[in-house]
Enzyme design. Structure first.
Site, PDB file in Angstrom:
ATOM      1  N   ASP A 281       0.723  -1.379  -0.249  1.00 21.50           N
ATOM      2  CA  ASP A 281       0.185   0.200   0.085  1.00 21.50           C
ATOM      3  C   ASP A 281       1.075   1.424   0.066  1.00 21.50           C
ATOM      4  O   ASP A 281       2.233   0.715   0.109  1.00 21.50           O
ATOM      5  CB  ASP A 281      -1.360  -0.218   1.280  1.00 21.50           C
ATOM      6  CG  ASP A 281      -2.183   0.424   1.167  1.00 21.50           C
ATOM      7  OD1 ASP A 281      -3.391   0.541   1.238  1.00 21.50           O
ATOM      8  OD2 ASP A 281      -1.509   1.570  -0.004  1.00 21.50           O
TER       9      ASP A 281
HETATM   10  C1  GLC Z   1      -4.308   4.519   0.051  1.00 24.98           C
HETATM   11  C2  GLC Z   1      -5.450   3.739   0.196  1.00 24.98           C
HETATM   12  C3  GLC Z   1      -5.063   2.339  -0.563  1.00 24.98           C
HETATM   13  C4  GLC Z   1      -4.818   3.032  -2.100  1.00 24.98           C
HETATM   14  C5  GLC Z   1      -3.754   3.229  -2.385  1.00 24.98           C
HETATM   15  C6  GLC Z   1      -2.981   3.457  -3.891  1.00 24.98           C
HETATM   16  O1  GLC Z   1      -3.218   4.654   1.202  1.00 24.98           O
HETATM   17  O2  GLC Z   1      -5.153   3.041   1.082  1.00 24.98           O
HETATM   18  O3  GLC Z   1      -6.050   1.890  -0.893  1.00 24.98           O
HETATM   19  O4  GLC Z   1      -5.391   1.880  -3.224  1.00 24.98           O
HETATM   20  O5  GLC Z   1      -2.751   4.103  -1.206  1.00 24.98           O
HETATM   21  O6  GLC Z   1      -4.273   4.982  -3.966  1.00 24.98           O
END
Ligand code: GLC
Length: 733
Positions: A281
């Site tokens: 993430d």
């Molecule tokens: C964010 C979220 C995740 C998302 C990623 C990219 O922090 O936790 O769900 O897909 O970053 O935007």
């Protein structure tokens, strides 16, 4: 003959799939052999486009030089075909011309925004959710997007956690159904026509169990509950062929999942056989440092890569440290090769090596009126089907066709931005149909007077016009779009008291019917306004066609059929609250002492999981099992009837719940194990049949093994998780 033909076709399809997979692997290996270590690590590196951040600001100058040097494998938040083409052209200047992968959070739509996922889950229409995912994929791919970071499949039982808006609610079994529908919608039958995208099951795992609903907080989940509640939707995603996984931010039982080898390798790959790749993430690799799990980013890179996280989103830890870690012998190049191979295979599957711009060939569709109209029609359908009617005293709704004067109160009635909710990708507020606009279109002869009622920013109450002459008051209240979603946890999910006072004022000053539209991304507490609302319709955030969808329901053009995918509590203090709770040794009894509950509130919800009214009424019969005893190899057949006892055609979602009466591990008071959505005309009756196998009666032990025990079981049928009728049967050895 036909059966033999079918078997041949299926076998052939399976063989073709295996041969194709082997071919992609061979092609990936042929590229891998040419790559330097730096280029390999480049494939494991993902950066965000400068223009749009979906996480804490990480120093992120333009990446063009890095791309040219083959040090970037993927970009996220690249939202226009032009920008995608620019970046891809830079990748074509690199030594091996390995194409970039473009990812984006296409969670509930790209430019056309559908209801938030929790809202769509309320439709209990799996085909609808597949269709909206497919439409989102079609629109996103036309923008040059290869990969969506969706579906979010986290189960959550705590509405204080803002990310409940992104999921399918509190029930694991239903969460699995929705996961399959969404993965199949996004990915279709493959990527040949470039109208589908890679899907991503996130956030692996148990991120939704955040302590006290506080986002990013630790999650302490027993191994058995992990296998029973939080892992099944991820397993379903693997079985549905999901292309990628994303791990979570959370510390699970003392181990940040970003560094969990158990989850990302032993379980996901070795036990479940997941062939795709895992992306971190946003910054979660380097966040192992603030987790105080590693000393520095170099150790973070080592732990995450060796645990099975293939791609590093935005932290730069891999590209900065992996080469040195290989030189020091702390990470083998073989481990890196495996991660690179998994990513290259996806790029081959998408056809990016044959044509790096194959997802830039449909830009003509972006503004094609017919295409956009088809998406908007679907968004309107999804919006109406997602809405849940909680209350409708004296048949306040639907609006009478003769209605003349309506007071439409509340600033959300005119807000375009709020209608598309959070995680709304490239949704365009200016293209969103407001509630006011939708109602004016649907009721051209009615006199609709808008009043602000309260300030959208401050919630301060505004002076109201005299209300006596109106036929109906429609109050639009709720939280703002950005009050739910990531990093949007609340200590109190009570609707702002001033908004609740407004509803009271509207009722007391007008004496007229008051219909409340409750907008938001999560269950909310609204006991204060409840007595003054004659009707309450939960609209969630309905998306681009909000106003038309709301008007369709308010006018009866669409008879509401939504059911709550999450329990609505009486008070925030009841959170986490969910229907499939345990009996305890002192089950709750009204007005009884020494039973489970609180001294200041009943332990029951305001509105239970699965609840939702219609403009008509239904009668669901007692479930009838085909016999009293079943062996482990039998199929349990359950029948019931549902009749439309009202005067309007409508849809009922007949729900089937199971109770394992006595078991070696305590089981929930009931568990959803089936549902059928049936449309009936007035007076019409239909038989509903469910079939259960022994596996459906089982539960998971601490190792995730399915246990099926003989003994008595109860089956319940009804319109929600609280109003049920039961039948029993015995499962024998
Ligand atoms: C964010 C979220 C995740 C998302 C990623 C990219 O922090 O936790 O769900 O897909 O970053 O935007």
């Amino acid at each position: 003959m036909k059966t033999r033909m079918l078997i041949c076709v299926l076998l052939t399809a399976g063989v073709v799939q295996v041969l194709q997979a082997q071919d992609f692997r061979r092609q990936a290996d042929s590229v891998l052999r040419l790559m330097t270590l730096e280029e390999k690590i480049g494939q494991l590196t993902q950066y965000s486009n400068d223009k749009k951040q979906t996480g804490p600001e990480i120093p992120n100058p333009g990446r063009v030089e890095e791309i040219r040097r083959g040090r970037v494998g993927s970009m996220l938040n690249v939202v226009t075909p032009e920008r995608a083409r620019q970046y891809q052209e830079e990748a074509m200047k690199s030594r091996l011309r390995i194409p970039l992968l473009f990812g984006l959070d296409v969670v509930h739509g790209m430019r056309t925004i559908f209801p938030i996922p929790l809202g769509e889950a309320a439709s209990f229409d799996l085909d609808l959710m597949r269709r909206t995912a497919a439409a989102a994929a079609a629109e996103a791919s036309a923008h040059g997007i290869h990969w969506t970071f969706a579906p979010m499949v986290d189960i959550s039982r705590d509405a204080r956690w803002g990310r409940v808006m992104e999921g399918a609610g509190e029930d694991t079994w239903y969460g699995c159904c929705v996961t399959e529908a969404r993965v199949k919608g996004f990915q279709g039958d493959g990527y040949a026509d470039k109208r589908t995208v890679l899907a991503c099951a996130k956030h692996f795992a148990a991120y939704g169990a955040a302590l006290a609903g506080r986002d990013y907080a630790e999650t302490d989940v027993s191994p058995r509950t992990l296998h029973e509640v939080y892992l099944p939707p991820f397993r379903t995603a693997v079985d549905a062929g999901v292309a990628t996984f994303m791990h979570g931010f959370n510390d699970l039982n003392g181990e940040p999942v970003a560094a969990s080898r158990y989850l990302q390798t032993e379980l996901l790959r070795e036990q479940w056989g997941f062939p795709g790749f895992v992306v971190s993430d946003w910054g979660s690799v380097e966040q192992l440092v603030p987790h105080r799990y590693v000393h520095d980013k170099k150790e973070a890179a080592e732990k995450a890569l060796l645990a099975g996280c293939d791609m590093d989103m935005c932290s730069g830890a891999y590209i900065r440290h992996l080469e040195q870690l290989v030189k020091e012998g702390r990470v083998s190049e073989t481990a890196i090769d495996k991660a690179v191979q998994r990513i290259l295979i996806k790029k081959f599957e998408l056809g990016l090596f044959d044509d790096p711009f194959c997802y830039n060939r449909r830009t003509a569709e972006l503004n094609d009126e017919q295409t956009l109209a088809s998406y908007r029609t679907l968004a309107r359908e999804a919006g109406a089907k997602s809405m849940v009617l909680l209350k409708n005293e004296n048949n306040t709704l639907p609006l009478p066709v003769t209605i003349r004067r309506i007071a439409l109160v509340g600033p959300l009635a005119r807000s375009q931005r709020d209608m598309i909710g959070n995680w709304s990708a490239e949704g365009r507020p200016e293209e969103t149909v407001t509630i006011e606009a939708g109602l004016r279109t649907a009721l051209p002869t009615a006199e609709i007077t808008c009043m602000e009622g309260y300030d959208l920013e401050t919630n301060e109450l505004r002076e109201l016009l005299p209300l006596g002459d109106f036929d109906m008051i429609i109050a639009v209240v709720g939280e703002r779009a950005m009050e739910s979603g990531e990093a949007k946890s609340k200590t109190d999910i009570t609707l702002d008291q001033r908004q609740q006072q407004l509803v009271q004022q509207l009722k007391e000053r007008s004496g007229k019917p008051v219909a409340v539209l409750l907008m938001g991304g999560r269950p909310q507490v609204f006991s204060g306004m409840e007595p003054y609302a004659d009707a309450i319709l939960v609209t969630w955030w309905p998306g681009s066609e909000a106003g038309n969808a709301v008007a369709d329901v308010l006018t009866g053009r669409y008879n509401p059929s939504g059911k709550l995918p999450m329990t609505f509590p009486r008070r925030t203090g009841q959170c986490p609250i969910y229907y499939n709770t345990k009996s305890t040794g002192r089950p709750y009894k009204p007005n009884a002492a020494w039973t489970t509950g609180y001294i200041d509130e009943e332990p029951l919800p305001a509105y239970p999981f699965g609840y939702g009214l219609s403009y008509t009424t239904f009668e669901i019969g007692i479930p009838r099992v085909s016999k009293q005893q079943y062996s482990m190899t039998d199929t349990v057949s359950v029948r019931t009837t549902v009749r439309n006892t009202g005067n309007r055609t409508g849809k009922e979602t007949v729900q089937l719940y199971l109770q394992d009466v006595v078991s070696s591990l305590t089981r929930p008071v009931r568990e959803l194990c089936g549902f059928r959505q049936i449309e009936l005309r007035p007076g019409e009756q239909q038989e509903v049949v469910f079939s259960l196998t022994a596996r459906d009666l089982g539960f998971r032990d601490a190792d995730g093994k399915l246990i099926v025990e003989p003994g008595e079981f109860r089956l319940f049928t009804g319109p929600d998780s609280a109003h049920l009728q039961a039948a029993s049967f015995e499962l024998t050895e």
